[in-house]
Design a protein around this motif. Structure first.
Motif, PDB file in Angstrom:
ATOM      1  N   PRO A 128       0.904  -1.399  -0.085  1.00 13.73           N
ATOM      2  CA  PRO A 128       0.039   0.032  -0.081  1.00 13.73           C
ATOM      3  C   PRO A 128       0.848   1.234   0.120  1.00 13.73           C
ATOM      4  O   PRO A 128       1.876   1.428   0.620  1.00 13.73           O
ATOM      5  CB  PRO A 128      -0.834   0.040   1.320  1.00 13.73           C
ATOM      6  CG  PRO A 128      -0.073  -0.986   2.146  1.00 13.73           C
ATOM      7  CD  PRO A 128       0.615  -1.829   1.299  1.00 13.73           C
ATOM      8  N   ARG A 129      -0.001   2.391  -0.423  1.00 20.29           N
ATOM      9  CA  ARG A 129       0.994   3.651  -0.786  1.00 20.29           C
ATOM     10  C   ARG A 129       1.629   3.921   0.565  1.00 20.29           C
ATOM     11  O   ARG A 129       2.720   4.663   0.785  1.00 20.29           O
ATOM     12  CB  ARG A 129       0.353   4.544  -1.288  1.00 20.29           C
ATOM     13  CG  ARG A 129       0.049   4.438  -2.850  1.00 20.29           C
ATOM     14  CD  ARG A 129      -0.730   5.471  -3.373  1.00 20.29           C
ATOM     15  NE  ARG A 129      -0.962   5.325  -4.957  1.00 20.29           N
ATOM     16  CZ  ARG A 129      -1.532   6.213  -5.608  1.00 20.29           C
ATOM     17  NH1 ARG A 129      -1.824   7.460  -5.267  1.00 20.29           N
ATOM     18  NH2 ARG A 129      -1.661   6.028  -6.910  1.00 20.29           N
ATOM     19  N   TRP A 130       0.802   3.996   1.765  1.00 22.43           N
ATOM     20  CA  TRP A 130       1.199   4.380   3.074  1.00 22.43           C
ATOM     21  C   TRP A 130       2.367   3.591   3.603  1.00 22.43           C
ATOM     22  O   TRP A 130       2.883   4.231   4.468  1.00 22.43           O
ATOM     23  CB  TRP A 130       0.169   4.496   4.117  1.00 22.43           C
ATOM     24  CG  TRP A 130      -0.516   2.993   4.296  1.00 22.43           C
ATOM     25  CD1 TRP A 130      -1.703   2.393   3.612  1.00 22.43           C
ATOM     26  CD2 TRP A 130      -0.211   2.055   5.178  1.00 22.43           C
ATOM     27  NE1 TRP A 130      -1.897   1.230   4.132  1.00 22.43           N
ATOM     28  CE2 TRP A 130      -0.961   0.939   4.861  1.00 22.43           C
ATOM     29  CE3 TRP A 130       1.319   1.785   6.054  1.00 22.43           C
ATOM     30  CZ2 TRP A 130      -0.813  -0.233   5.446  1.00 22.43           C
ATOM     31  CZ3 TRP A 130       1.254   0.401   6.709  1.00 22.43           C
ATOM     32  CH2 TRP A 130       0.320  -0.362   6.661  1.00 22.43           C
ATOM     33  N   THR A 132       5.693   3.162   3.763  1.00 25.27           N
ATOM     34  CA  THR A 132       6.906   3.731   3.095  1.00 25.27           C
ATOM     35  C   THR A 132       8.063   3.139   3.827  1.00 25.27           C
ATOM     36  O   THR A 132       7.798   2.419   4.693  1.00 25.27           O
ATOM     37  CB  THR A 132       6.893   5.366   3.527  1.00 25.27           C
ATOM     38  OG1 THR A 132       7.070   5.530   4.897  1.00 25.27           O
ATOM     39  CG2 THR A 132       5.939   6.062   2.708  1.00 25.27           C
ATOM     40  N   THR A 219      -1.299  -4.487   6.674  1.00 32.52           N
ATOM     41  CA  THR A 219      -2.515  -3.523   7.244  1.00 32.52           C
ATOM     42  C   THR A 219      -2.100  -2.790   8.261  1.00 32.52           C
ATOM     43  O   THR A 219      -0.997  -2.864   9.072  1.00 32.52           O
ATOM     44  CB  THR A 219      -3.283  -4.414   7.624  1.00 32.52           C
ATOM     45  OG1 THR A 219      -2.998  -5.320   8.877  1.00 32.52           O
ATOM     46  CG2 THR A 219      -3.798  -5.750   6.604  1.00 32.52           C
ATOM     47  N   LYS A 220      -2.898  -1.602   8.381  1.00 34.57           N
ATOM     48  CA  LYS A 220      -2.523  -0.439   9.316  1.00 34.57           C
ATOM     49  C   LYS A 220      -2.796  -1.118  10.867  1.00 34.57           C
ATOM     50  O   LYS A 220      -2.155  -0.980  11.730  1.00 34.57           O
ATOM     51  CB  LYS A 220      -3.284   0.606   9.210  1.00 34.57           C
ATOM     52  CG  LYS A 220      -3.032   1.656   8.068  1.00 34.57           C
ATOM     53  CD  LYS A 220      -3.843   2.877   7.852  1.00 34.57           C
ATOM     54  CE  LYS A 220      -3.313   3.778   6.775  1.00 34.57           C
ATOM     55  NZ  LYS A 220      -4.031   4.813   6.519  1.00 34.57           N
ATOM     56  N   TRP A 287      -4.625  11.170   5.800  1.00 33.42           N
ATOM     57  CA  TRP A 287      -4.269  10.152   6.926  1.00 33.42           C
ATOM     58  C   TRP A 287      -3.166   9.424   6.594  1.00 33.42           C
ATOM     59  O   TRP A 287      -2.473   9.035   7.388  1.00 33.42           O
ATOM     60  CB  TRP A 287      -5.654   9.267   6.884  1.00 33.42           C
ATOM     61  CG  TRP A 287      -6.817  10.258   7.479  1.00 33.42           C
ATOM     62  CD1 TRP A 287      -7.951  10.655   6.863  1.00 33.42           C
ATOM     63  CD2 TRP A 287      -7.094  10.670   8.771  1.00 33.42           C
ATOM     64  NE1 TRP A 287      -8.800  11.196   7.684  1.00 33.42           N
ATOM     65  CE2 TRP A 287      -8.293  11.123   9.082  1.00 33.42           C
ATOM     66  CE3 TRP A 287      -6.161  10.494  10.118  1.00 33.42           C
ATOM     67  CZ2 TRP A 287      -8.766  11.666   9.902  1.00 33.42           C
ATOM     68  CZ3 TRP A 287      -6.810  10.926  11.054  1.00 33.42           C
ATOM     69  CH2 TRP A 287      -8.063  11.836  11.217  1.00 33.42           C
ATOM     70  N   ASN A 288      -3.130   9.097   5.305  1.00 40.49           N
ATOM     71  CA  ASN A 288      -1.951   7.986   4.699  1.00 40.49           C
ATOM     72  C   ASN A 288      -0.726   8.636   5.214  1.00 40.49           C
ATOM     73  O   ASN A 288       0.223   7.954   5.420  1.00 40.49           O
ATOM     74  CB  ASN A 288      -2.240   7.717   3.271  1.00 40.49           C
ATOM     75  CG  ASN A 288      -3.200   6.443   3.190  1.00 40.49           C
ATOM     76  OD1 ASN A 288      -3.636   5.717   4.239  1.00 40.49           O
ATOM     77  ND2 ASN A 288      -3.465   6.396   1.871  1.00 40.49           N
ATOM     78  N   SER A 289      -0.593  10.165   4.671  1.00 42.72           N
ATOM     79  CA  SER A 289       0.735  10.764   4.939  1.00 42.72           C
ATOM     80  C   SER A 289       1.098  10.877   6.113  1.00 42.72           C
ATOM     81  O   SER A 289       2.151  11.012   6.582  1.00 42.72           O
ATOM     82  CB  SER A 289       0.636  12.376   4.292  1.00 42.72           C
ATOM     83  OG  SER A 289       1.435  12.962   4.479  1.00 42.72           O
ATOM     84  N   PHE A 291       0.549   8.691   8.500  1.00 36.49           N
ATOM     85  CA  PHE A 291       0.374   7.037   9.341  1.00 36.49           C
ATOM     86  C   PHE A 291       1.826   7.118  10.234  1.00 36.49           C
ATOM     87  O   PHE A 291       1.627   6.373  11.096  1.00 36.49           O
ATOM     88  CB  PHE A 291       0.196   6.187   8.329  1.00 36.49           C
ATOM     89  CG  PHE A 291      -0.047   4.823   9.244  1.00 36.49           C
ATOM     90  CD1 PHE A 291      -1.151   4.539   9.979  1.00 36.49           C
ATOM     91  CD2 PHE A 291       0.937   3.773   8.963  1.00 36.49           C
ATOM     92  CE1 PHE A 291      -1.493   3.394  10.686  1.00 36.49           C
ATOM     93  CE2 PHE A 291       0.409   2.531   9.431  1.00 36.49           C
ATOM     94  CZ  PHE A 291      -0.534   2.508  10.393  1.00 36.49           C
TER      95      PHE A 291
END
Length: 327
Positions: A128-130, A132, A219-220, A287-289, A291
């Motif tokens: 997923p993009r978040w 990193t 997953t988050k 939100w993703n940025s 995390f």
């Protein structure tokens, strides 16, 4: 025998099967053995390992029923025949020259007590993009280490992870094995004990293994839980209290600053900084940025809460000691 490879495992028969095939195909002329330490598996692990052992005399099956990877690794250490002990996880795959590269690293650096190698990801799907690189720690990845490759008392903030780790056998005679009371961060606990004893480690980029990333780790909720558990574990280690801003072990660091409820004041400041960054990034980019900042807050909150609980639990004992002194 030059290297003893120790593989702790629990209920991952298929993964161990693939790992043993990779170890059997290692290139080079280094003499090595493989000790697969079964930590009480209920699947076909024993049958799989014994099938490999029947074909390859280098492979041995060891049963260790005391729970925890630390107990499994210690059982392997106790049975290892070689002067170098290497560790790899059951969901990690060694490159074709992994064993030979470990032997070469120790031969090239006779002053080094242990090494950690590169762990690259094998993704089951596009991440997923978040997710990193700043959030790769929960995946047990170790790539492109910034800063010093030497890890010792003066460069102690990094951890040489047991997913791809090797150590001279004499180190365990000097400092002991893995601590069974740590079910998370047992590698960091051992690292810190080694550095305090004057041992030196080195990150070697050419010692390469590949981590098979499970889908649930993408997953988050998994990452949030990992940072909470790690924060609590680091609190027990007093990790943030004893590593200064330059990465050196300084066991008097916390005592020289302000302490509130058993927590150094700079950790409360860190919470405020990450909270402000989290708000700013949510507002600016979503939100993703934000995390990563959320995960740091999960870690710090768990660290502080654990230390609060420890202090409150110790309060009755401190009161009894104070009463005895006054009487």
């Amino acid at each position: 025998m030059e290297i003893s490879v120790i593989v702790p495992t629990l209920n991952r028969a298929a993964s161990v099967d693939a790992l043993l095939r990779d170890l059997a195909r290692q290139r080079g002329d280094v003499l090595f053995e493989v000790l697969v330490v079964d930590n009480g598996s209920q699947d076909d692990t024993a049958r799989v390992v014994r099938r490999h052992a029947a074909r390859d005399a280098r492979i041995r099956y060891v049963l260790e029923t005391r729970p925890g990877a630390s107990c499994a690794r210690n059982a392997g250490i106790a049975r290892a025949a070689a002067p170098i002990v290497a560790f790899i996880d059951d969901d990690v795959r060694p490159r074709h020259d992994w064993v030979a590269s470990i032997a070469a690293a120790f031969a090239a650096h006779p002053d080094i007590d242990c090494i950690g190698g590169r762990v690259e990801p094998r993704w089951p799907c596009a991440p997923p993009r978040w997710l990193t690189r700043a959030l790769w720690a929960p995946l047990a990845l170790q790539v492109e280490r910034a800063g010093s490759r030497v890890i010792d008392r003066d460069h102690a903030s990094a951890c040489l992870i047991t997913a791809n780790f090797a150590c001279r056998a004499g180190v365990f005679q000097d400092v002991g094995g893995f601590a069974p009371e740590y079910r998370r961060d047992e590698d960091r606990e051992l690292n810190l004990r080694m550095w305090r004893a004057g041992k030196r480690g080195l990150y070697i980029d050419s010692v390469v293994a590949f981590a098979e990333i499970q889908r649930e780790r993408l997953t988050k909720p998994y990452h949030r839980a990992w940072y909470r558990v790690t924060g609590a574990s680091h609190a027990r280690l007093h990790y943030r209290d004893s590593i200064d801003r330059d990465g050196r072990i300084d066991d008097g660091l916390a005592a020289r600053g302000r302490i509130f409820m058993g927590v150094p004041g700079f950790l409360y400041r860190d919470i405020a900084v990450h909270a402000a960054l989290w708000i700013a990034r949510v507002v600016r980019d979503g939100w993703n940025s934000a995390f990563y900042e959320e995960c740091r807050l999960q870690y710090l909150a768990s660290y502080v809460a654990t230390r609060w609980r420890e202090r409150l639990a110790a309060a009755p004992a401190r009161a009894r000691v104070s009463g005895m002194r006054s009487s």
